[in-house]
Design an enzyme around this catalytic site. Structure first.
Site, PDB file in Angstrom:
ATOM      1  N   ASN A   1      -1.907   7.019  -2.252  1.00 47.46           N
ATOM      2  CA  ASN A   1      -3.119   6.661  -1.572  1.00 47.46           C
ATOM      3  C   ASN A   1      -3.827   5.511  -2.138  1.00 47.46           C
ATOM      4  OD1 ASN A   1      -4.884   7.052   0.618  1.00 47.46           O
ATOM      5  ND2 ASN A   1      -6.158   8.248  -0.755  1.00 47.46           N
ATOM      6  N   ASN A   2      -3.101   4.465  -2.595  1.00 45.83           N
ATOM      7  CA  ASN A   2      -3.748   3.331  -2.996  1.00 45.83           C
ATOM      8  C   ASN A   2      -2.707   2.037  -2.920  1.00 45.83           C
ATOM      9  OD1 ASN A   2      -5.497   1.754  -4.577  1.00 45.83           O
ATOM     10  ND2 ASN A   2      -5.174   2.748  -6.417  1.00 45.83           N
TER      11      ASN A   2
ATOM     12  N   HIS B   1       0.747  -0.949   0.033  1.00 49.64           N
ATOM     13  CA  HIS B   1       0.188  -0.030   0.016  1.00 49.64           C
ATOM     14  C   HIS B   1       0.731   1.124  -0.133  1.00 49.64           C
ATOM     15  CE1 HIS B   1      -3.646   2.327   0.783  1.00 49.64           C
ATOM     16  NE2 HIS B   1      -3.001   3.112   1.520  1.00 49.64           N
ATOM     17  N   CYS B   2       0.521   2.095  -1.182  1.00 51.41           N
ATOM     18  CA  CYS B   2       1.583   3.348  -0.863  1.00 51.41           C
ATOM     19  C   CYS B   2       0.941   4.496  -0.728  1.00 51.41           C
ATOM     20  CB  CYS B   2       1.921   3.247  -2.582  1.00 51.41           C
ATOM     21  SG  CYS B   2       2.753   4.955  -3.018  1.00 51.41           S
ATOM     22  N   PRO B   3       1.448   5.091   0.536  1.00 54.60           N
ATOM     23  CA  PRO B   3       0.575   6.202   0.988  1.00 54.60           C
ATOM     24  C   PRO B   3       0.936   7.498  -0.164  1.00 54.60           C
ATOM     25  CG  PRO B   3       2.737   5.954   2.437  1.00 54.60           C
ATOM     26  CD  PRO B   3       2.681   4.691   1.362  1.00 54.60           C
TER      27      PRO B   3
END
Ligand code: ZN
Ligand code: ZN
Length: 297
Positions: A75-76, A70-72
């Site tokens: 945001n996905n 999950h990549c902040p």
């Protein structure tokens, strides 16, 4: 070039076709390797059988096909379909930053010259160089000197991350799987991990099951059948026949709490000490892994 990081960020952030909700019927694309993924596992939140290489993300609140992480920043979740855009983002961002740093240096370089005639490490020369840098920063201001310093100091971050992901692709694993492999490696080093042949364990389990059906089963037979079910080796729980995958392996790997092979099956299991003794069926070989990622698989 300036537009590319924005385009890739948008593609990463807006991608949703890797969400494995309870409603959507997703065909399984990867076989279970019976090491990191077993056919019996299912997601308690989504209430669906977990396809191999997927993982539930509590931030996205859904299971993700071929989850990488999950990549902040976007945001996905990055996984099947948008992982390639993430690589594009990292690469375009590093190129843009290095180019920005180069442009800034190119513009300010004439102001960075020191008068000749002094050795480089002499007090005189270093003092001149300090003056030249202050002058160059004044001339360049925030838009040239500031941006140039920011670009040159941060360009290595996306480039380093890009290099790391190239390594992961070359090795045939996702970030999520690299953590799982690391856990297995630690348990192997502790002597807690055993490997066997799925064919052998399955036929053993079926024999025990038949013995039970004939009424000759005992507590040991019950334990064996229970283990077979837990490992997803019973008829019907085996791989999805629709999955077409070029690499196959008959291995099954288990971790035991006491460092002893599963009870009553000692002759069927062999202790292994390192990852080199297990096969990663998701590794198609360096170049083919890159092609798969580029195709959005
Ligand atoms: Zn889920
Ligand atoms: Zn997520």
């Amino acid at each position: 070039m300036i537009a590319l990081p924005y385009i890739f960020t948008y593609l990463c952030a807006s991608h949703t076709s890797h969400y494995l909700g309870p409603q959507t019927k997703h065909p399984h694309q990867y076989p279970y390797d019976h090491i990191l993924y077993r056919p019996v596992q299912s997601c308690r939140t989504c209430n669906i059988p977990k396809p191999a290489r997927s993982k539930h993300c509590s931030l996205c609140n859904t299971c993700i096909a071929k989850l990488d992480h999950h990549c902040p920043w976007v945001n996905n979740c990055l996984g099947q379909g948008n992982y390639r855009w993430f690589l594009g983002l990292l690469l375009s961002l590093s190129v843009l930053e290095f180019y920005g740093a180069y442009l800034s240096w190119f513009i300010l370089n004439p102001y960075l010259q020191t008068p000749p005639g002094h050795p480089f490490f002499s007090a005189e020369n270093l003092s001149n160089l300090g003056d030249a840098i202050v002058h160059a920063v004044n001339v360049g201001g925030l838009s040239i000197a500031g941006v140039g310093m920011l670009a040159s100091s941060t360009a290595f971050l996306p480039l380093g991350l890009f290099a790391y992901h190239c390594y992961l692709i070359w090795a045939g694993m996702t970030t999520n799987e690299s953590q799982k492999w690391a856990d297995w490696r630690d348990d192997m080093a502790d002597g807690l991990v055993f490997v066997s042949s799925r064919r052998a364990i399955r036929s053993h389990t079926m024999e025990q099951q038949e013995a039970q059906a004939r009424g000759q089963g005992n507590a040991a037979a019950t334990a064996h059948v229970k283990l077979g079910i837990e490992l997803g080796l019973m008829a019907g729980a085996e791989d999805d026949p629709d999955v077409i995958w070029p690499v196959d392996s008959d291995q099954i790997v288990v971790r035991t709490n006491d460092g002893k092979p599963p009870k009553g099956q000692e002759s069927l299991w062999r202790r292994i000490w390192g990852l080199e003794e297990v096969e990663n069926i998701y590794d198609l070989g360096g170049w083919d892994n890159f092609v798969d990622v580029a195709m959005g698989k």
